[in-house]
Design a protein around this motif. Sequence first.
Motif, PDB file in Angstrom:
ATOM      1  N   TYR A  25       0.410  -0.988  -0.360  1.00  0.00           N
ATOM      2  CA  TYR A  25      -0.136   0.149  -0.052  1.00  0.00           C
ATOM      3  C   TYR A  25       0.397   1.372  -0.324  1.00  0.00           C
ATOM      4  O   TYR A  25       1.053   1.944   0.726  1.00  0.00           O
ATOM      5  CB  TYR A  25      -0.902  -0.073   1.405  1.00  0.00           C
ATOM      6  CG  TYR A  25      -1.852  -0.913   1.283  1.00  0.00           C
ATOM      7  CD1 TYR A  25      -3.277  -1.418   0.258  1.00  0.00           C
ATOM      8  CD2 TYR A  25      -1.723  -2.162   1.657  1.00  0.00           C
ATOM      9  CE1 TYR A  25      -3.779  -1.826   0.336  1.00  0.00           C
ATOM     10  CE2 TYR A  25      -3.222  -3.440   2.174  1.00  0.00           C
ATOM     11  CZ  TYR A  25      -4.025  -3.333   1.131  1.00  0.00           C
ATOM     12  OH  TYR A  25      -4.829  -4.425   1.200  1.00  0.00           O
ATOM     13  N   ALA A  26       1.522   1.455  -0.600  1.00  0.00           N
ATOM     14  CA  ALA A  26       2.605   2.218  -1.087  1.00  0.00           C
ATOM     15  C   ALA A  26       2.249   3.080  -2.660  1.00  0.00           C
ATOM     16  O   ALA A  26       1.458   2.496  -3.293  1.00  0.00           O
ATOM     17  CB  ALA A  26       4.050   2.215  -1.738  1.00  0.00           C
ATOM     18  N   LEU A  27       2.340   4.529  -2.282  1.00  0.00           N
ATOM     19  CA  LEU A  27       1.648   4.840  -3.842  1.00  0.00           C
ATOM     20  C   LEU A  27       1.750   3.845  -5.555  1.00  0.00           C
ATOM     21  O   LEU A  27       1.116   4.061  -5.956  1.00  0.00           O
ATOM     22  CB  LEU A  27       2.293   7.072  -3.873  1.00  0.00           C
ATOM     23  CG  LEU A  27       1.545   7.557  -2.676  1.00  0.00           C
ATOM     24  CD1 LEU A  27       2.640   8.975  -3.156  1.00  0.00           C
ATOM     25  CD2 LEU A  27       0.667   8.045  -3.263  1.00  0.00           C
ATOM     26  N   CYS A  28       3.273   3.959  -4.952  1.00  0.00           N
ATOM     27  CA  CYS A  28       3.049   2.738  -6.422  1.00  0.00           C
ATOM     28  C   CYS A  28       3.541   1.386  -6.181  1.00  0.00           C
ATOM     29  O   CYS A  28       4.834   1.208  -6.772  1.00  0.00           O
ATOM     30  CB  CYS A  28       4.720   3.702  -7.090  1.00  0.00           C
ATOM     31  SG  CYS A  28       4.456   5.337  -8.241  1.00  0.00           S
ATOM     32  N   GLY A  29       3.028   1.272  -4.871  1.00  0.00           N
ATOM     33  CA  GLY A  29       2.825  -0.194  -4.114  1.00  0.00           C
ATOM     34  C   GLY A  29       2.164  -1.327  -5.526  1.00  0.00           C
ATOM     35  O   GLY A  29       1.083  -0.828  -5.896  1.00  0.00           O
ATOM     36  N   GLU A  30       2.171  -2.167  -5.399  1.00  0.00           N
ATOM     37  CA  GLU A  30       1.382  -3.331  -5.727  1.00  0.00           C
ATOM     38  C   GLU A  30       0.077  -3.425  -5.604  1.00  0.00           C
ATOM     39  O   GLU A  30      -1.075  -3.070  -6.536  1.00  0.00           O
ATOM     40  CB  GLU A  30       1.406  -5.053  -5.206  1.00  0.00           C
ATOM     41  CG  GLU A  30       1.008  -5.916  -5.710  1.00  0.00           C
ATOM     42  CD  GLU A  30       0.166  -6.907  -4.914  1.00  0.00           C
ATOM     43  OE1 GLU A  30       0.056  -8.192  -4.536  1.00  0.00           O
ATOM     44  OE2 GLU A  30       1.720  -7.250  -4.290  1.00  0.00           O
ATOM     45  N   LEU A  31      -0.728  -2.457  -5.016  1.00  0.00           N
ATOM     46  CA  LEU A  31      -1.709  -1.666  -4.496  1.00  0.00           C
ATOM     47  C   LEU A  31      -2.361  -0.437  -4.538  1.00  0.00           C
ATOM     48  O   LEU A  31      -3.028   0.024  -3.972  1.00  0.00           O
ATOM     49  CB  LEU A  31      -2.781  -2.879  -3.202  1.00  0.00           C
ATOM     50  CG  LEU A  31      -3.225  -4.329  -4.032  1.00  0.00           C
ATOM     51  CD1 LEU A  31      -3.419  -4.714  -2.593  1.00  0.00           C
ATOM     52  CD2 LEU A  31      -3.684  -4.925  -4.797  1.00  0.00           C
ATOM     53  N   GLY A  32      -1.518   0.395  -4.902  1.00  0.00           N
ATOM     54  CA  GLY A  32      -1.162   1.834  -5.161  1.00  0.00           C
ATOM     55  C   GLY A  32      -1.894   2.532  -6.183  1.00  0.00           C
ATOM     56  O   GLY A  32      -3.375   1.617  -6.724  1.00  0.00           O
ATOM     57  N   SER A  33      -1.979   3.534  -5.985  1.00  0.00           N
ATOM     58  CA  SER A  33      -2.403   4.547  -6.796  1.00  0.00           C
ATOM     59  C   SER A  33      -2.658   3.850  -8.256  1.00  0.00           C
ATOM     60  O   SER A  33      -4.259   4.075  -9.022  1.00  0.00           O
ATOM     61  CB  SER A  33      -2.576   6.288  -7.125  1.00  0.00           C
ATOM     62  OG  SER A  33      -3.265   6.688  -7.290  1.00  0.00           O
TER      63      SER A  33
END
Length: 178
Positions: A94-102
């Motif tokens: 759950y980072a901005l450009c993580g697996e489930l990000g924006s």
Amino acid sequence: MEQQFFKDFDFTGFWNESSYSERDYIEPFPEEETILSLEQELGYKLPASYIELMRIQNGGLVERSCFPTNESTSWAEDHIAITGIMGIGREKTYALCGELGSRFMIEEWGYPDDGIYVCDCPSAGHDMILLDYSGCGKEGEPEVVHVDQEADYKKTFLAKNFETFIKGLKSEEYFDHE
């Protein structure tokens, strides 16, 4: 002179210190080059208040998880709830450009490409919190809105900027009307 955000804000009890938060949300403190590369990847300039908060703690679950609304949402009649705030990075789920990000929420779930999704909600992807740049352009100061996938991606205005949103978060108990 650099603007100061959250000057009189007490962060005591704000973050949820848990192994889950550590594992899936909290990124290392962001370096300037990381911030710039993420902005380029996302296509928007991150608000200074968001960057400042991420320099206090770069993402995580929150204890103050509810924000009052003037209208009913899929979550409640008078508020929305968030699970956590996405950090500046690519490593955590759950980072901005993580697996489930924006970008994932836009490309895989069909959320409107109007900005950066910065908070997930307890609905497991059925609603999100968006830094909405549709009124200010990609370099401007975005509003914060709740986007409800279950209601055809309806936007509910929450705050004029990210700092106001963070300062307005309340604990769940605040909304116990029993």
